[in-house]
Design a protein around this motif. Structure first.
Motif, PDB file in Angstrom:
ATOM      1  N   ARG A 202      14.774   7.765  -3.625  1.00 35.04           N
ATOM      2  CA  ARG A 202      13.958   7.710  -2.415  1.00 35.04           C
ATOM      3  C   ARG A 202      13.210   9.022  -2.212  1.00 35.04           C
TER       4      ARG A 202
ATOM      5  N   PRO B 272       6.994  -2.335   5.834  1.00 33.64           N
ATOM      6  CA  PRO B 272       8.245  -2.142   5.091  1.00 33.64           C
ATOM      7  C   PRO B 272       9.323  -1.543   5.989  1.00 33.64           C
ATOM      8  N   GLN B 273      10.500  -2.200   5.991  1.00 32.77           N
ATOM      9  CA  GLN B 273      11.631  -1.763   6.812  1.00 32.77           C
ATOM     10  C   GLN B 273      11.248  -1.639   8.290  1.00 32.77           C
TER      11      GLN B 273
END
Length: 308
Positions: free
Chosen positions: A191, A291-292
């Motif tokens: 990440r 996203p998320q």
């Protein structure tokens, strides 16, 4: 049969000042499982095997714990990272060798008495080959030329069954927890790398400027969309982080969203305002993925819908 007839001549060797990572690479590539250490006259002064290297490996981080072999079976083997050791610190010395003229019985006795799996072969003092225990055993089994009284009794001690190195479920749970910590550390590292790449891309986009050629291509694509019966065309897609507010004004929506644009999106808006708005074209901004649950990419759309 003598050592010269039985020995292998294909093997690597190093001097005692060789780097441990280089020795580890040689060990991973050679077939005999040993790298001899020689002096300037090519006389063997020691040997290095994988067990020697394991003693020199940098200690595993205490916060992660040791990952058992069965959990790492399908993983890419990590690069060898030596600790604060040199080759001379960890090599086995002396290097017990046999001459090229040594008879099979003599080779077997030397290997049995010193518990050797491999023995250097020397011509005078120069290293010229290696004999392997398995080949000595095979030669004795196949040859039968030695009198029974001279046949050495050789054996390889079988390893005791070691199916499980831990004895309690609690220890097994510790292994699973260590594995999960390792996976989590890898996810965090991936990440971090992705975030760094995205930040660099945003910096590059913020510094980029729209060229006349890119603008002409956008208009050409818009014309094709109209010919296909469409009423709008995506002009440019970009990370919402390219906006000074992270895309919040576009997502609201807030009429001041054009003021948050940077780089090429800002240039596209200015070209629309100066060239296309007077001709009846409209423009809209929209966050097109989340996203998320967070704003992802944004896009600017050119619109010409309605009656002609």
């Amino acid at each position: 049969m003598i050592a010269r007839e039985l020995m292998t001549r294909r093997f690597p060797y190093v001097t005692e000042d060789a780097d441990l990572d280089y020795v580890a690479k040689l060990l991973s590539e050679c077939d005999i499982g040993v790298v001899p250490v020689v002096d300037e006259a090519l006389s063997p002064i020691g040997i290095v095997t994988r067990s020697n290297l394991e003693r020199a490996r940098a200690p595993i981080r205490a916060d992660l714990g040791e990952i058992p072999t069965f959990l790492l079976r399908n993983r890419v083997k990590p690069t060898f990272r030596p600790g604060p050791f040199s080759l001379r610190d960890i090599m086995t010395t002396p290097a017990i060798s046999v001459p090229t003229s040594a008879a099979l019985a003599d080779i077997a006795k030397v290997m049995e008495s010193h518990h050797l799996k491999r023995a250097p072969v020397v011509d005078g003092h120069k290293l010229v080959g290696f004999v392997l225990l398995r080949e000595v055993l095979q030669a004795i089994a196949n040859g039968g030329a030695l009198p029974e009284s001279e046949r050495p009794i050789l054996s390889i001690r079988p390893r005791e069954p070691n199916f499980c190195e831990v004895a309690t479920a609690e220890e097994f749970r510790g292994l699973v927890a260590a594995h999960e910590r390792q996976l989590q550390a890898e996810r965090i590292e991936r990440r971090r790398a992705i975030d760094e790449m995205r930040e660099q891309r945003i910096r590059d986009l913020a510094a980029a400027r729209l060229t006349d050629g890119q603008w002409r291509d956008m208009l050409a694509n818009a014309r094709k969309a109209a010919e296909a019966g469409l009423a709008e065309q995506l002009l440019i897609r970009f990370p919402s982080q390219l906006c000074t507010d992270g895309g919040r004004a576009i997502n609201a929506p807030d009429s001041h969203w054009p003021e948050t644009l940077r780089g090429e999106p800002a240039d596209v808006f200015r070209r629309w305002r100066n060239e296309l708005h007077p001709r009846g074209f409209k423009i809209a901004a929209q966050i097109i993925d989340f996203p998320q649950g967070m704003p992802g990419d944004a896009a600017l759309f050119l619109m010409w819908g309605g009656k002609a």
